[in-house]
Write an enzyme that holds these catalytic residues in place. Structure first.
Site: not given
Length: 750
Positions: A62, A115, A135
């Site tokens: 991200a 992912e 994360e």
């Protein structure tokens, strides 16, 4: 376009994520991917699809900067317009493809990148690729279906290791654990395309969690993993949320129901102050590299000179050699030089014996080290870092100047002398800066690069580049007493001694600090560093009551220990089988407060007319940490550091401040509040003034006197700032405009 497509002659459609530098899943890339991927699905000429990344990275996950915007929306607005939902929709799109989709892992697939790979039906990896979910290190969990997909392909212990601890797996390990289907031996894209053409669609969302994983959950396997994670980082809340997601994945819940649990837990974490602290640190590391006004190209560093082969000099030498940079290591006496080289070799030999270093690397390291007694061997080095005895620094600088080329940088590792004074003896002081390494230099990550009044921009730029070469977390600071770290530590340590005299026990003080999250308490830290350092400095100054910005009284207990030769861990006492003796008696890995210290403290109180009282843990923490924070505000207002986040980096990587609290300045703004700190400082300042005015046995202190910048921040508390900004830095900018005389340092006035 951040996502590009093309169709190969064999009918395999390729979609490439192209968002430099790490192909992060920012909004642009996600929207582009969702627009381009259906074109391959709907194209009758396309038989199968390969997803890959441009360059040497599959996908770095991200876009962290977008999280601040997400949080600024607030929980309710996020429910209406959830940016993570768009990423999850992208995963569903890949998963639901009627055509086989293969992830061609051309490099690391981290976080959201991992992912994406799990949303594909299969994974073909290059030998140099890896898969990881870091994360948790940002106080988060994989929020784009990772917690539900990974337990469907990997053993639960592996899934916990990857998500709870953030540990990545290389390609072979990922294959062994069922995450990667094939490791390419020749051409990655050819082998990925061949795999796609010869295997049917196999979405992970349709797979059942293996019975072994379900059995482990029923047998308490998740509790064991949680306990390990909590023990490693007791202040973190993300591990508990991750466990809830794993429970959902391994229960009777459907894949979709598990995703609902994942989204609920993700939203809880993304709005938590702990995650905000860790994201702040992640971005602060990158921001620290951007020093205001330092914009020239750095000089090349092909060879380094180190003056002083002691613990510090040897550690610095190892930093460069282990990055392939040749080092000339000089000392004044052969026995000192031999001792330094022997210590370096013992560390490398230890790693060789444990299999952590190959024989070839061991030999290479030694080939890059040139011990010498002659300054003339510095003639072709690009930088000399001086780590010598304090009294000899000026003469050392003159000797370096005589034996180096004109553009060789001359740096000093001092933490107790004015670098401008040392540099003044040179013909060209512009090539001088401070490089304050932390001991042991080959282990500690922090480097305070110190800007003097005469340092050139080229010198400073090269100093920052040097830190990158040896993988240090560097912060540029101004040339003030103690720089940033030690100056802020002084009131913290001073108050630890003060509350001990007032009645707090040594054990209570250290426990209060470690419960707060510090790596160790101030009393244990004193024994580790050495109690004699400031004692000797005050002796040399001829004033045992001297106080500076780097050390404060009360001194009675530490001076008594030093007079007895008890400096801490470095002074063993065979008579009591102690491998170190100071405030504590150290026996192996165990330690306990020396009973003689307890008795001496009673004697000191009696001599000063002090009656011991109960001191709460809350008061101990307020006095130690609020005084530290106040000094940080003063450093900012005086212009000795560019931004508040630089202070946070110093304390996280150099002084064991808990990452989940984001550093002292983040903690002040986001955990406590400026008004409360200001209010308590005024109380403790009044108490301190009463103490040293009424009892002449106490020295005056001013570290509780509130910073003007802190007062300005308290007046603005509650003001909204743009995502990614801190209120401290916003107020600081205005403060500098209205108080130009406050900035004493030439470093960061701009």
């Amino acid at each position: 376009m951040p996502a590009t497509i093309n169709v190969r002659p064999d009918g395999v459609g390729v979609i490439t994520m192209d968002s430099p530098p790490v192909n992060s899943l920012g909004t642009d890339l996600v929207l582009s991917f969702k627009q381009e991927f259906p074109k391959l699905v709907n194209d009758p000429k396309v038989k199968a699809i390969v997803v890959t990344g441009k360059g040497n990275m599959f996908c770095g996950g991200a876009e962290i900067t977008e999280f601040a915007i997400m949080v600024a929306m607030g929980p309710e607005k996020m429910k209406e317009n959830n940016p993570v939902a768009a990423l999850s929709e992208m995963m569903d799109m890949i998963d639901a493809s009627p055509k086989t989709v293969v992830a061609a892992l051309n490099g690391p697939a981290l976080g959201g990148g991992g992912e994406v790979s799990l949303a594909c039906h299969y994974r073909v990896a290059s030998p140099k690729s890896s898969v990881g979910f870091p994360e948790v290190k940002l106080g988060l969990l994989p929020g784009a279906q990772g917690t539900q997909r990974l337990p469907r392909v990997a053993p639960l212990p592996t899934a916990m290791q990857m998500i709870l601890q953030g540990n990545p797996l290389n390609a072979q390990a990922a294959k062994k654990n069922g995450i990667v289907d094939h490791v390419a031996s020749k051409d990655l894209m050819e082998e990925a395309a061949d795999w796609a053409l010869n295997h049917p669609p196999a979405p992970i969302s349709k797979r059942e969690v293996h019975k072994t994983n379900r059995f482990m959950v029923a047998a308490g396997g998740l509790e064991s993993g949680l306990n390990s994670a909590v023990n490693a980082a007791p202040l973190m809340i993300a591990p508990r949320s991750i466990i809830k997601c794993f429970e959902a994945a391994c229960s009777n819940k459907s894949f979709r129901e598990g995703l609902q649990v994942e989204m609920e837990e993700f939203q809880k974490l993304v709005f938590s102050v702990e995650s905000a602290a860790l994201r702040h640190l992640f971005l602060s590391e990158r921001l620290a590299q951007k020093v205001p006004g330092v914009d020239e190209k750095p000089l090349p560093l092909k060879k380094i000179g180190i003056l002083g082969a002691g613990l510090m000099g040897g550690g610095i030498a190892m930093c460069f050699i282990q990055k392939g940079v040749p080092v000339v290591l000089k000392d004044a006496k052969q026995e000192w030089l031999d001792g330094g080289v022997k210590k370096i070799d013992s560390l490398w030999a230890g790693r060789l014996k444990k299999g952590k270093l190959t024989k070839e690397k061991y030999q290479q390291y030694h080939s890059l080290l040139k011990p010498t007694l002659d300054f003339a061997d510095f003639q072709d080095v690009d930088m000399v870092i001086e780590a010598e005895i304090m009294d000899l620094k000026k003469q050392c600088f003159l000797d370096i100047e005589k034996n180096t080329k004109p553009d060789c940088l001359i740096c000093t590792n001092t933490s107790g002398l004015n670098i401008d004074d040392i540099a003044a003896v040179l013909k060209d002081p512009s090539r001088v800066m401070g490089t304050h390494f932390f001991s042991p230099a080959n282990v500690m990550q922090l480097l305070e690069n110190v800007r003097t009044s005469k340092s050139s921009i080229k010198t400073l730029s090269t100093g920052m580049q040097m830190a990158k070469i040896i993988s240090k977390k560097a912060v540029m600071v101004g040339n003030c007493d103690g720089f940033v770290g030690n100056r802020m530590l002084a009131p913290y340590a001073g108050e630890a001694k003060m509350v001990a005299e007032e009645g707090a026990t040594i054990e209570q003080i250290d426990k209060a600090a470690t419960t707060f999250g510090m790596a160790m308490g101030p009393m244990a830290l004193g024994d580790l560093v050495g109690l004699e350092l400031f004692w000797k400095q005050r002796q040399a100054a001829g004033d045992m009551n001297k106080q500076t910005k780097t050390y404060y009284g009360p001194y009675e207990l530490s001076d008594w220990l030093c007079e007895k030769g008890r400096f801490g861990l470095k002074t063993p006492d065979p008579s009591i089988k102690a491998n170190g003796r100071g405030v504590f008696i150290h026996q192996g890995r165990d330690k306990y407060v020396d009973p003689e210290v307890v008795a001496k403290m009673e004697e000191i109180r009696k001599a000063k007319g002090v009656t011991a009282r109960k001191v709460s843990d809350e008061e101990i923490c307020e006095r130690m940490f609020f005084s530290m924070i106040n000094e940080g505000f003063k450093i900012l207002e005086e212009g000795f550091v560019a931004r508040s986040s630089d202070i946070d980096i110093v304390y996280i990587y150099g002084y064991g401040f808990p990452p989940s609290k984001g550093g002292p300045m983040f903690y002040a703004e986001n955990y406590v509040g400026f008004k409360k700190i200001l209010e308590r400082l005024k109380v403790y300042d009044a108490q301190a003034k009463e103490r040293f005015t009424k009892n002449k046995a106490y020295l005056p202190i001013d570290y509780f006197v509130p910073s003007k910048l802190l007062e300005a921040c308290a007046a603005k508390e509650g003001t909204k700032v743009f995502p990614g900004q801190t209120l401290i830095d916003v107020v600081l900018k205005d403060f500098k405009k209205s108080n130009p005389a406050q900035a004493h340092s030439p470093s960061f006035k701009k």
